[in-house]
Design a protein around this motif. Sequence first.
Motif, PDB file in Angstrom:
ATOM      1  N   SER A 178      45.007 -10.763  27.731  1.00  0.00           N
ATOM      2  CA  SER A 178      43.932  -9.973  28.351  1.00  0.00           C
ATOM      3  C   SER A 178      42.767  -9.800  27.389  1.00  0.00           C
ATOM      4  O   SER A 178      41.607  -9.896  27.783  1.00  0.00           O
ATOM      5  N   LEU A 179      43.085  -9.537  26.121  1.00  0.00           N
ATOM      6  CA  LEU A 179      42.013  -9.382  25.137  1.00  0.00           C
ATOM      7  C   LEU A 179      41.262 -10.707  24.970  1.00  0.00           C
ATOM      8  O   LEU A 179      40.031 -10.743  24.866  1.00  0.00           O
ATOM      9  N   CYS A 180      42.017 -11.779  25.004  1.00  0.00           N
ATOM     10  CA  CYS A 180      41.443 -13.117  24.894  1.00  0.00           C
ATOM     11  C   CYS A 180      40.484 -13.374  26.077  1.00  0.00           C
ATOM     12  O   CYS A 180      39.414 -13.968  25.908  1.00  0.00           O
ATOM     13  N   TYR A 181      40.869 -12.898  27.248  1.00  0.00           N
ATOM     14  CA  TYR A 181      40.016 -13.024  28.434  1.00  0.00           C
ATOM     15  C   TYR A 181      38.693 -12.297  28.216  1.00  0.00           C
ATOM     16  O   TYR A 181      37.613 -12.842  28.471  1.00  0.00           O
ATOM     17  N   LEU A 182      38.798 -11.069  27.709  1.00  0.00           N
ATOM     18  CA  LEU A 182      37.581 -10.281  27.464  1.00  0.00           C
ATOM     19  C   LEU A 182      36.668 -10.983  26.480  1.00  0.00           C
ATOM     20  O   LEU A 182      35.445 -10.990  26.635  1.00  0.00           O
ATOM     21  N   GLU A 183      37.276 -11.581  25.455  1.00  0.00           N
ATOM     22  CA  GLU A 183      36.462 -12.292  24.463  1.00  0.00           C
ATOM     23  C   GLU A 183      35.815 -13.525  25.077  1.00  0.00           C
ATOM     24  O   GLU A 183      34.645 -13.813  24.833  1.00  0.00           O
ATOM     25  N   ALA A 184      36.584 -14.257  25.884  1.00  0.00           N
ATOM     26  CA  ALA A 184      36.035 -15.468  26.495  1.00  0.00           C
ATOM     27  C   ALA A 184      34.880 -15.118  27.425  1.00  0.00           C
ATOM     28  O   ALA A 184      33.923 -15.871  27.570  1.00  0.00           O
ATOM     29  N   LYS A 185      34.964 -13.931  28.043  1.00  0.00           N
ATOM     30  CA  LYS A 185      33.886 -13.484  28.928  1.00  0.00           C
ATOM     31  C   LYS A 185      32.718 -12.910  28.133  1.00  0.00           C
ATOM     32  O   LYS A 185      31.689 -12.552  28.713  1.00  0.00           O
ATOM     33  N   GLY A 186      32.912 -12.752  26.821  1.00  0.00           N
ATOM     34  CA  GLY A 186      31.845 -12.200  25.986  1.00  0.00           C
ATOM     35  C   GLY A 186      31.602 -10.723  26.230  1.00  0.00           C
ATOM     36  O   GLY A 186      30.494 -10.217  26.031  1.00  0.00           O
ATOM     37  N   ARG A 187      32.635  -9.991  26.644  1.00  0.00           N
ATOM     38  CA  ARG A 187      32.426  -8.583  26.983  1.00  0.00           C
ATOM     39  C   ARG A 187      32.652  -7.640  25.816  1.00  0.00           C
ATOM     40  O   ARG A 187      32.268  -6.477  25.880  1.00  0.00           O
ATOM     41  N   VAL A 188      33.329  -8.134  24.759  1.00  0.00           N
ATOM     42  CA  VAL A 188      33.635  -7.221  23.653  1.00  0.00           C
ATOM     43  C   VAL A 188      32.463  -7.196  22.677  1.00  0.00           C
ATOM     44  O   VAL A 188      32.095  -8.222  22.110  1.00  0.00           O
ATOM     45  N   LYS A 189      31.890  -6.011  22.503  1.00  0.00           N
ATOM     46  CA  LYS A 189      30.735  -5.860  21.610  1.00  0.00           C
ATOM     47  C   LYS A 189      31.152  -5.083  20.363  1.00  0.00           C
ATOM     48  O   LYS A 189      32.125  -4.336  20.391  1.00  0.00           O
ATOM     49  N   LYS A 190      30.383  -5.245  19.315  1.00  0.00           N
ATOM     50  CA  LYS A 190      30.676  -4.510  18.079  1.00  0.00           C
ATOM     51  C   LYS A 190      30.697  -3.010  18.384  1.00  0.00           C
ATOM     52  O   LYS A 190      29.797  -2.505  19.050  1.00  0.00           O
TER      53      LYS A 190
ATOM     54  N   LYS B 113      31.503 -14.093  17.793  1.00  0.00           N
ATOM     55  CA  LYS B 113      30.783 -15.323  18.170  1.00  0.00           C
ATOM     56  C   LYS B 113      31.464 -15.925  19.382  1.00  0.00           C
ATOM     57  O   LYS B 113      32.679 -15.804  19.533  1.00  0.00           O
ATOM     58  N   PRO B 114      30.700 -16.576  20.241  1.00  0.00           N
ATOM     59  CA  PRO B 114      31.346 -17.235  21.378  1.00  0.00           C
ATOM     60  C   PRO B 114      32.349 -18.274  20.866  1.00  0.00           C
ATOM     61  O   PRO B 114      32.070 -18.973  19.899  1.00  0.00           O
ATOM     62  N   ASP B 115      33.498 -18.309  21.503  1.00  0.00           N
ATOM     63  CA  ASP B 115      34.589 -19.138  21.009  1.00  0.00           C
ATOM     64  C   ASP B 115      34.960 -20.101  22.131  1.00  0.00           C
ATOM     65  O   ASP B 115      35.358 -19.667  23.201  1.00  0.00           O
ATOM     66  N   ASP B 116      34.780 -21.394  21.896  1.00  0.00           N
ATOM     67  CA  ASP B 116      35.067 -22.296  23.011  1.00  0.00           C
ATOM     68  C   ASP B 116      36.442 -22.929  22.875  1.00  0.00           C
ATOM     69  O   ASP B 116      36.735 -23.943  23.479  1.00  0.00           O
TER      70      ASP B 116
ATOM     71  N   HIS C   7      43.063   1.241   6.060  1.00  0.00           N
ATOM     72  CA  HIS C   7      42.533   0.375   7.109  1.00  0.00           C
ATOM     73  C   HIS C   7      43.387  -0.870   7.290  1.00  0.00           C
ATOM     74  O   HIS C   7      43.816  -1.479   6.329  1.00  0.00           O
ATOM     75  N   VAL C   8      43.610  -1.223   8.547  1.00  0.00           N
ATOM     76  CA  VAL C   8      44.303  -2.472   8.866  1.00  0.00           C
ATOM     77  C   VAL C   8      43.364  -3.289   9.743  1.00  0.00           C
ATOM     78  O   VAL C   8      42.920  -2.820  10.787  1.00  0.00           O
ATOM     79  N   TYR C   9      43.037  -4.488   9.254  1.00  0.00           N
ATOM     80  CA  TYR C   9      42.086  -5.325   9.986  1.00  0.00           C
ATOM     81  C   TYR C   9      42.781  -6.478  10.680  1.00  0.00           C
ATOM     82  O   TYR C   9      43.727  -7.059  10.141  1.00  0.00           O
ATOM     83  N   LEU C  10      42.286  -6.807  11.865  1.00  0.00           N
ATOM     84  CA  LEU C  10      42.784  -7.990  12.561  1.00  0.00           C
ATOM     85  C   LEU C  10      41.788  -9.116  12.301  1.00  0.00           C
ATOM     86  O   LEU C  10      40.632  -9.034  12.736  1.00  0.00           O
ATOM     87  N   LEU C  11      42.225 -10.122  11.572  1.00  0.00           N
ATOM     88  CA  LEU C  11      41.292 -11.202  11.241  1.00  0.00           C
ATOM     89  C   LEU C  11      41.031 -12.057  12.475  1.00  0.00           C
ATOM     90  O   LEU C  11      39.900 -12.376  12.805  1.00  0.00           O
ATOM     91  N   ASP C  12      42.101 -12.434  13.134  1.00  0.00           N
ATOM     92  CA  ASP C  12      41.943 -13.194  14.379  1.00  0.00           C
ATOM     93  C   ASP C  12      43.302 -13.317  15.044  1.00  0.00           C
ATOM     94  O   ASP C  12      44.324 -13.008  14.433  1.00  0.00           O
ATOM     95  N   PHE C  13      43.304 -13.766  16.303  1.00  0.00           N
ATOM     96  CA  PHE C  13      44.570 -14.028  16.978  1.00  0.00           C
ATOM     97  C   PHE C  13      44.406 -15.246  17.875  1.00  0.00           C
ATOM     98  O   PHE C  13      43.291 -15.569  18.276  1.00  0.00           O
TER      99      PHE C  13
ATOM    100  N   LYS D  53      37.796  -9.246  13.016  1.00  0.00           N
ATOM    101  CA  LYS D  53      37.269  -8.970  14.347  1.00  0.00           C
ATOM    102  C   LYS D  53      37.461  -7.509  14.733  1.00  0.00           C
ATOM    103  O   LYS D  53      36.588  -6.897  15.321  1.00  0.00           O
ATOM    104  N   TYR D  54      38.664  -6.990  14.441  1.00  0.00           N
ATOM    105  CA  TYR D  54      38.980  -5.630  14.888  1.00  0.00           C
ATOM    106  C   TYR D  54      39.599  -4.837  13.748  1.00  0.00           C
ATOM    107  O   TYR D  54      40.153  -5.406  12.818  1.00  0.00           O
ATOM    108  N   GLU D  55      39.527  -3.523  13.907  1.00  0.00           N
ATOM    109  CA  GLU D  55      40.279  -2.646  13.011  1.00  0.00           C
ATOM    110  C   GLU D  55      41.291  -1.885  13.854  1.00  0.00           C
ATOM    111  O   GLU D  55      40.962  -1.393  14.940  1.00  0.00           O
ATOM    112  N   LEU D  56      42.519  -1.802  13.362  1.00  0.00           N
ATOM    113  CA  LEU D  56      43.561  -1.069  14.090  1.00  0.00           C
ATOM    114  C   LEU D  56      43.338   0.415  13.887  1.00  0.00           C
ATOM    115  O   LEU D  56      43.253   0.887  12.758  1.00  0.00           O
TER     116      LEU D  56
END
Length: 434
Positions: free
Chosen positions: A373-385, A412-415, A25-31, A231-234
Amino acid sequence: MENLMFLSAMVLILTVVYLSRKSKHVYLLDFICFRPPDSLRFPISSLIELMEVSNVFSRDTIDFQSKVIERSGLGNDTYLPPGIHSVPPNHSLNFSIMELEMVLSSVVHNLITKLNINPKAIDFLITNCGLTCPTPSLSATIINKFGLRSNVKSFNLSGMGCGAGILAIGLAQDLLKVHNNSLALVLSMEAVCSNIYNGSVKSMLIPNCLFRMGGTAILLSNTKCDKERAKYELQHVVRTHLGSKTASYKCIFQDSDDEGYLGVSLSRTILQVAGEALKTNMASLGLLVLPYSEQIKYGLSVGWKKFWAPARKRDPYIPDFKKAFDHFCIHAGGKAVIDTIKEKLNLTERDVEPSKMTLYRFGNTSSSSTWYSLCYLEAKGRVKKGDRVWQLAFGSGFKCNSAVWKCISKLKPDDSNAWSDTINQYPVQRIGTK
Ligand SMILES: *[C@@H]1O[C@H](CO)[C@@H](O)[C@H](O)[C@H]1NC(C)=O
Ligand SMILES: *[C@@H]1O[C@H](CO)[C@@H](O)[C@H](O)[C@H]1NC(C)=O
Ligand SMILES: *[C@@H]1O[C@H](CO)[C@@H](O)[C@H](O)[C@H]1NC(C)=O
Ligand SMILES: *[C@@H]1O[C@H](CO)[C@@H](O)[C@H](O)[C@H]1NC(C)=O
Ligand SMILES: *[C@@H]1O[C@H](CO)[C@@H](O)[C@H](O)[C@H]1NC(C)=O
Ligand SMILES: *[C@@H]1O[C@H](CO)[C@@H](O)[C@H](O)[C@H]1NC(C)=O
Ligand SMILES: *[C@@H]1O[C@H](CO)[C@@H](O)[C@H](O)[C@H]1NC(C)=O
Ligand SMILES: CC(=O)N[C@H]1CO[C@H](CO)[C@@H](O)[C@@H]1O
């Protein structure tokens, strides 16, 4: 005989699926995506004016570039580096290095403070920057600035174009597969300061209009206990390189007098090659991610076309990638690139919204664009577990690279991400239709 072939094909598919499931497993902690300071904003009118006063372009090429910029899908809030803001613009190495340091130190600093990571804990450092390759290298700059360990293993990828962001992730994945309990820091960016073409070949003028500054820092881990906060798993990285086909190798430099491509702002040859690369990449990726029902439908349609009705003009079935992915982050290389992919994959306007908005807000930021683009999705709160995200990048060569991520935590919402302060203004409608 046919049965045998079918059987061996099935065995191959199952092995691929099995191996990919078994890998570590490769995990993405954050970007973190770079949010340039407001002082570096460069509206379209300023860019056109700059071209006019800079005395390097002929009237013709200025007119051409103005038209491209207006139809490109870029907005008025993109950013260019200090070297281009200086009067007269200065494309010297000093300013390129200033840009590199500005972007990288900001994203790395924000990432390690956000995650509360000691820089000495980082085992691998991978940087990619296509066109600027200073000595000491980018990785040396980061190691020096943040005090990384003396036995950190660093890699700097250069000259690999817009697809390099995913290549860097692929390299990190390979490293993390063989080294236990490690952290890998990946930095993707392009220095646009020195990146101006002053000749008159139209297709080479297009990047002048679309290039903008930006960059990303990504932290990956394969430590079990990091799963909790990741946040994610590759899931997969699939690379396609069509460099052995001469038609595609230099297509980026072909000129075309076709005025039609003004509107879409990229020559047809490039789009065709992009389509070809996508098809190859899609076939490999499809085996890994699509449900069997879709694989069989696609396989049958390709087989039908190949063996039974090669002469009939019938497009093969487009696998329904929405059965495999919830979100699409397509390289924001230009409006034409995004629209071509949208058509080839039969996606909806909402599926390509993150990429189009990235292009509008930040421009073509090269290898970091899929992260915006991924950052946009997160800011919009569209990415769910549980959601799966497909990052798709194209680059010179011609390359097409995919990365597949699965969201493994409740985000979590990220401002404080690159989009948060303006996210409510998006999506904007009808971009680049002038
Ligand atoms: C155009 O670019 C070339 C190569 O980068 C450079 O040598 C030349 O001086 C430039 N010309 C002008 C007018 O800036
Ligand atoms: C950019 O600003 C100019 C003038 O302020 C405006 O005419 C133009 O429509 C704007 N372009 C976009 C894409 O918003
Ligand atoms: C660009 O900047 C460099 C270093 O900062 C300086 O030496 C050079 O003279 C500048 N070039 C121009 C055209 O201003
Ligand atoms: C380039 O920048 C360095 C410091 O960043 C400075 O010492 C040097 O004088 C600059 N070179 C020129 C030609 O301005
Ligand atoms: C990595 O961990 C696995 C078990 O999780 C173990 O079998 C392997 O020997 C370890 N490799 C190294 C290089 O420590
Ligand atoms: C986007 O930027 C990259 C480099 O940063 C460049 O190679 C590519 O040609 C650009 N795409 C377009 C459509 O101009
Ligand atoms: C594209 O998707 C739509 C539904 O979103 C579907 O009705 C249509 O048949 C698909 N087209 C192709 C060529 O697969
Ligand atoms: C693979 C690669 O691009 N390596 C580069 C790393 O950085 C040094 C110094 O900047 C370059 O000389 C290498 O080519």
